[in-house]
Scaffold this motif. Sequence first.
Motif, PDB file in Angstrom:
ATOM      1  N   HIS A   1       0.678  -1.266  -0.266  1.00 26.73           N
ATOM      2  CA  HIS A   1       0.097  -0.271  -0.111  1.00 26.73           C
ATOM      3  C   HIS A   1       1.077   1.015   0.116  1.00 26.73           C
ATOM      4  O   HIS A   1       0.444   2.478  -0.072  1.00 26.73           O
ATOM      5  CB  HIS A   1      -0.825   0.297   1.214  1.00 26.73           C
ATOM      6  CG  HIS A   1       0.036  -0.623   2.746  1.00 26.73           C
ATOM      7  ND1 HIS A   1       0.227   1.136   3.035  1.00 26.73           N
ATOM      8  CD2 HIS A   1      -0.470  -1.475   3.326  1.00 26.73           C
ATOM      9  CE1 HIS A   1       0.943   0.246   4.329  1.00 26.73           C
ATOM     10  NE2 HIS A   1       0.329  -1.055   4.473  1.00 26.73           N
ATOM     11  N   ASP A   2       2.119   0.964   0.261  1.00 26.20           N
ATOM     12  CA  ASP A   2       3.010   2.208  -0.031  1.00 26.20           C
ATOM     13  C   ASP A   2       4.049   2.347  -1.342  1.00 26.20           C
ATOM     14  O   ASP A   2       4.806   3.506  -1.261  1.00 26.20           O
ATOM     15  CB  ASP A   2       4.196   1.752   0.934  1.00 26.20           C
ATOM     16  CG  ASP A   2       3.144   2.294   2.685  1.00 26.20           C
ATOM     17  OD1 ASP A   2       2.450   3.038   2.222  1.00 26.20           O
ATOM     18  OD2 ASP A   2       4.169   1.511   4.062  1.00 26.20           O
ATOM     19  N   LEU A   3       4.131   1.454  -1.638  1.00 23.27           N
ATOM     20  CA  LEU A   3       4.766   1.322  -3.189  1.00 23.27           C
ATOM     21  C   LEU A   3       4.125   3.000  -3.890  1.00 23.27           C
ATOM     22  O   LEU A   3       4.983   3.348  -5.032  1.00 23.27           O
ATOM     23  CB  LEU A   3       4.175   0.398  -4.371  1.00 23.27           C
ATOM     24  CG  LEU A   3       4.233  -1.031  -3.717  1.00 23.27           C
ATOM     25  CD1 LEU A   3       4.139  -1.730  -4.997  1.00 23.27           C
ATOM     26  CD2 LEU A   3       5.946  -1.208  -3.895  1.00 23.27           C
ATOM     27  N   GLY A   4       2.737   3.266  -4.655  1.00 26.05           N
ATOM     28  CA  GLY A   4       2.700   4.385  -4.926  1.00 26.05           C
ATOM     29  C   GLY A   4       3.784   5.293  -4.421  1.00 26.05           C
ATOM     30  O   GLY A   4       4.097   6.551  -4.768  1.00 26.05           O
ATOM     31  N   HIS A   5       3.715   6.038  -3.292  1.00 29.03           N
ATOM     32  CA  HIS A   5       3.806   5.905  -2.368  1.00 29.03           C
ATOM     33  C   HIS A   5       5.523   6.757  -2.642  1.00 29.03           C
ATOM     34  O   HIS A   5       5.797   8.344  -2.200  1.00 29.03           O
ATOM     35  CB  HIS A   5       3.673   6.801  -0.829  1.00 29.03           C
ATOM     36  CG  HIS A   5       4.012   7.515  -0.165  1.00 29.03           C
ATOM     37  ND1 HIS A   5       4.411   8.817  -0.084  1.00 29.03           N
ATOM     38  CD2 HIS A   5       5.290   7.364   0.894  1.00 29.03           C
ATOM     39  CE1 HIS A   5       4.648   9.520   1.348  1.00 29.03           C
ATOM     40  NE2 HIS A   5       5.869   8.461   1.721  1.00 29.03           N
ATOM     41  N   TYR A   6       6.389   5.651  -2.824  1.00 30.34           N
ATOM     42  CA  TYR A   6       7.874   5.731  -2.398  1.00 30.34           C
ATOM     43  C   TYR A   6       8.396   5.526  -4.386  1.00 30.34           C
ATOM     44  O   TYR A   6       9.271   6.940  -4.372  1.00 30.34           O
ATOM     45  CB  TYR A   6       8.299   4.788  -2.356  1.00 30.34           C
ATOM     46  CG  TYR A   6       8.113   4.517   0.125  1.00 30.34           C
ATOM     47  CD1 TYR A   6       9.182   5.633   0.032  1.00 30.34           C
ATOM     48  CD2 TYR A   6       7.366   3.423   0.360  1.00 30.34           C
ATOM     49  CE1 TYR A   6       8.887   6.027   1.417  1.00 30.34           C
ATOM     50  CE2 TYR A   6       7.245   4.304   1.756  1.00 30.34           C
ATOM     51  CZ  TYR A   6       8.208   4.824   2.316  1.00 30.34           C
ATOM     52  OH  TYR A   6       7.666   5.653   3.812  1.00 30.34           O
ATOM     53  N   ARG A   7       6.930   5.597  -4.401  1.00 29.70           N
ATOM     54  CA  ARG A   7       7.892   5.779  -6.595  1.00 29.70           C
ATOM     55  C   ARG A   7       7.594   7.127  -7.049  1.00 29.70           C
ATOM     56  O   ARG A   7       7.698   7.863  -8.018  1.00 29.70           O
ATOM     57  CB  ARG A   7       6.230   4.781  -6.932  1.00 29.70           C
ATOM     58  CG  ARG A   7       7.338   3.322  -7.049  1.00 29.70           C
ATOM     59  CD  ARG A   7       6.930   2.547  -7.788  1.00 29.70           C
ATOM     60  NE  ARG A   7       6.984   1.198  -7.427  1.00 29.70           N
ATOM     61  CZ  ARG A   7       6.183  -0.281  -8.076  1.00 29.70           C
ATOM     62  NH1 ARG A   7       5.291  -0.342  -8.105  1.00 29.70           N
ATOM     63  NH2 ARG A   7       6.251  -0.733  -7.707  1.00 29.70           N
ATOM     64  N   ALA A   8       6.495   7.688  -6.232  1.00 28.90           N
ATOM     65  CA  ALA A   8       6.291   9.189  -6.344  1.00 28.90           C
ATOM     66  C   ALA A   8       7.516  10.110  -5.356  1.00 28.90           C
ATOM     67  O   ALA A   8       7.831  11.369  -5.960  1.00 28.90           O
ATOM     68  CB  ALA A   8       5.360   9.598  -6.453  1.00 28.90           C
ATOM     69  N   LEU A   9       7.930   9.754  -4.362  1.00 27.03           N
ATOM     70  CA  LEU A   9       8.539   9.830  -3.731  1.00 27.03           C
ATOM     71  C   LEU A   9      10.232  10.132  -4.194  1.00 27.03           C
ATOM     72  O   LEU A   9      11.148  10.848  -4.505  1.00 27.03           O
ATOM     73  CB  LEU A   9       8.667  10.024  -1.974  1.00 27.03           C
ATOM     74  CG  LEU A   9      10.257  10.595  -1.355  1.00 27.03           C
ATOM     75  CD1 LEU A   9       9.679  11.773  -0.543  1.00 27.03           C
ATOM     76  CD2 LEU A   9       9.561   9.304   0.181  1.00 27.03           C
ATOM     77  N   LEU A  10       9.896   8.945  -4.921  1.00 30.93           N
ATOM     78  CA  LEU A  10      11.901   8.591  -5.576  1.00 30.93           C
ATOM     79  C   LEU A  10      11.975   8.170  -6.872  1.00 30.93           C
ATOM     80  O   LEU A  10      11.842   6.854  -7.605  1.00 30.93           O
ATOM     81  CB  LEU A  10      12.160   7.436  -4.363  1.00 30.93           C
ATOM     82  CG  LEU A  10      12.468   7.508  -3.033  1.00 30.93           C
ATOM     83  CD1 LEU A  10      12.400   6.299  -2.106  1.00 30.93           C
ATOM     84  CD2 LEU A  10      13.245   9.095  -2.472  1.00 30.93           C
ATOM     85  N   PRO A  11      11.715   9.199  -7.468  1.00 35.89           N
ATOM     86  CA  PRO A  11      11.809   8.942  -8.975  1.00 35.89           C
ATOM     87  C   PRO A  11      12.981   8.485  -9.532  1.00 35.89           C
ATOM     88  O   PRO A  11      13.614   9.172  -8.965  1.00 35.89           O
ATOM     89  CB  PRO A  11      11.431  10.016  -9.812  1.00 35.89           C
ATOM     90  CG  PRO A  11      11.777  11.712  -9.152  1.00 35.89           C
ATOM     91  CD  PRO A  11      11.657  11.264  -7.588  1.00 35.89           C
ATOM     92  N   GLY A  12      13.030   7.118  -9.971  1.00 35.36           N
ATOM     93  CA  GLY A  12      13.882   6.398 -10.611  1.00 35.36           C
ATOM     94  C   GLY A  12      13.872   5.495  -9.735  1.00 35.36           C
ATOM     95  O   GLY A  12      15.094   4.826 -10.430  1.00 35.36           O
ATOM     96  N   VAL A  13      13.972   5.619  -8.495  1.00 38.24           N
ATOM     97  CA  VAL A  13      14.564   4.693  -7.815  1.00 38.24           C
ATOM     98  C   VAL A  13      13.866   3.013  -8.133  1.00 38.24           C
ATOM     99  O   VAL A  13      12.664   3.227  -8.156  1.00 38.24           O
ATOM    100  CB  VAL A  13      14.165   4.940  -6.018  1.00 38.24           C
ATOM    101  CG1 VAL A  13      15.131   3.953  -4.909  1.00 38.24           C
ATOM    102  CG2 VAL A  13      15.346   6.132  -6.386  1.00 38.24           C
ATOM    103  N   ASP A  14      14.565   1.798  -7.756  1.00 37.18           N
ATOM    104  CA  ASP A  14      13.845   0.260  -7.767  1.00 37.18           C
ATOM    105  C   ASP A  14      12.224   0.085  -6.126  1.00 37.18           C
ATOM    106  O   ASP A  14      14.007  -0.328  -4.993  1.00 37.18           O
ATOM    107  CB  ASP A  14      14.724  -0.403  -7.484  1.00 37.18           C
ATOM    108  CG  ASP A  14      14.536  -1.359  -8.752  1.00 37.18           C
ATOM    109  OD1 ASP A  14      13.345  -1.671  -8.789  1.00 37.18           O
ATOM    110  OD2 ASP A  14      15.600  -2.887  -8.405  1.00 37.18           O
ATOM    111  N   VAL A  15      11.676   0.532  -5.921  1.00 38.06           N
ATOM    112  CA  VAL A  15      10.890   0.155  -5.465  1.00 38.06           C
ATOM    113  C   VAL A  15      10.501  -1.119  -5.045  1.00 38.06           C
ATOM    114  O   VAL A  15       9.355  -0.809  -5.978  1.00 38.06           O
ATOM    115  CB  VAL A  15       9.918   1.704  -4.281  1.00 38.06           C
ATOM    116  CG1 VAL A  15       8.907   1.128  -4.061  1.00 38.06           C
ATOM    117  CG2 VAL A  15      10.100   2.789  -4.941  1.00 38.06           C
ATOM    118  N   LEU A  16      10.980  -2.224  -4.215  1.00 38.75           N
ATOM    119  CA  LEU A  16      10.887  -3.179  -4.442  1.00 38.75           C
ATOM    120  C   LEU A  16       9.275  -3.475  -3.397  1.00 38.75           C
ATOM    121  O   LEU A  16       9.000  -3.288  -2.476  1.00 38.75           O
ATOM    122  CB  LEU A  16      11.545  -4.382  -4.119  1.00 38.75           C
ATOM    123  CG  LEU A  16      12.995  -4.187  -4.462  1.00 38.75           C
ATOM    124  CD1 LEU A  16      14.316  -4.484  -3.885  1.00 38.75           C
ATOM    125  CD2 LEU A  16      12.895  -3.972  -6.482  1.00 38.75           C
TER     126      LEU A  16
END
Length: 356
Positions: free
Chosen positions: A26-41
């Motif tokens: 449920h936090d994937l969208g948050h961290y992908r927006a916060l950290l563009p270009g970072v691999d969020v697993l």
Amino acid sequence: MGRYVDELLPALLAEGADLAVVAQAHDLGHYRALLPGVDVLAAPAAVARPPARLLWEQAGLPLLVRKSRADVLHSPHYTMPLAAGLPVVTTLHDATFFTHPEVHLAVKRRFFRTWTRISLRRARRCVTPSAATRAELVREVGADPSRIDVAHLGVDAARFHVPSAAERAGVRAHLGVTGPYIAFLGTLEPRKNAAGLVRGWVEAVGDRPDPPALVLAGGRGWDDQVDAAIAAVPDHLTVLRPGYVPLDLLSGLLGEAELVAYPSFGEGFGLPVLEAMACGAAVLTTRRLSLPEVGGDAVAYTEPDPASIGSALRALLDDPVRRRELGEAARARAAGFDWRACARAHLAAYRAAAGA
């Protein structure tokens, strides 16, 4: 914890770190927006439940980390996989589970005492947010200070600043308050001493012609003494419990207050104190554990008992010049706490762990 992770990760990127982040579904969208270009697993959806999360941390997380080909794993909240297969850095946020066990639930106290000891023994490096916390871990647990790195937390000046007129008006509309008020921000748990604050505030303002309201902002927590303290408040005084206040209103909440009171029994760092300082607030806190390390000479201090809190509140309310001086000093001191500096301290810990 959320503020720590959300501020640290972009600062690490800005300092040149190569990151992969493991997050709940449920936090994937948050961290992908916060950290563009970072691999969020993504961790499995089942880890939303704490028992499943703890099991997966031991069995599933190491497999995911190895696939990421990371050099170091940073576990940001006490626990860590015991067979990670690579160096681990663990953050230990405070030592109050040892120094003030009475302010924690018994199950929580046992859990975090156990994991603090395990991480001090098994992690390649540990990070604490203050020198006071490191010193307490050395004294209470026998930790090796040479394996603990101090990384002071920071404050985001774009978010925490002297509020504009619009921000002041916005928080007043949110709270429904028109007169003066004293602010508290934090989870209402016994360690924060909100019940003592309520009782001290009653002593300080009960006989004033225009008594300031008391705003207890933050999650309800598990402090059953707060309700009893509020029930005893005289009818002519006002206590507001707005719950969580949106981040974009916090500068207004803190900077518009007559003063911010945070009479905690002890903190690993005391982020609400620093954030209030950055907003130009006059802050009243205690000299317990790390709080003087954050506040220095730019805040006022009290003992945590209600009589002392009441006396200190009364003195500050009667002295607007002193409050203004504290607010100016607080802003200057808060400017020295920077998330980029926090990130650099973490990177040094990661390099030490990898190099060792």
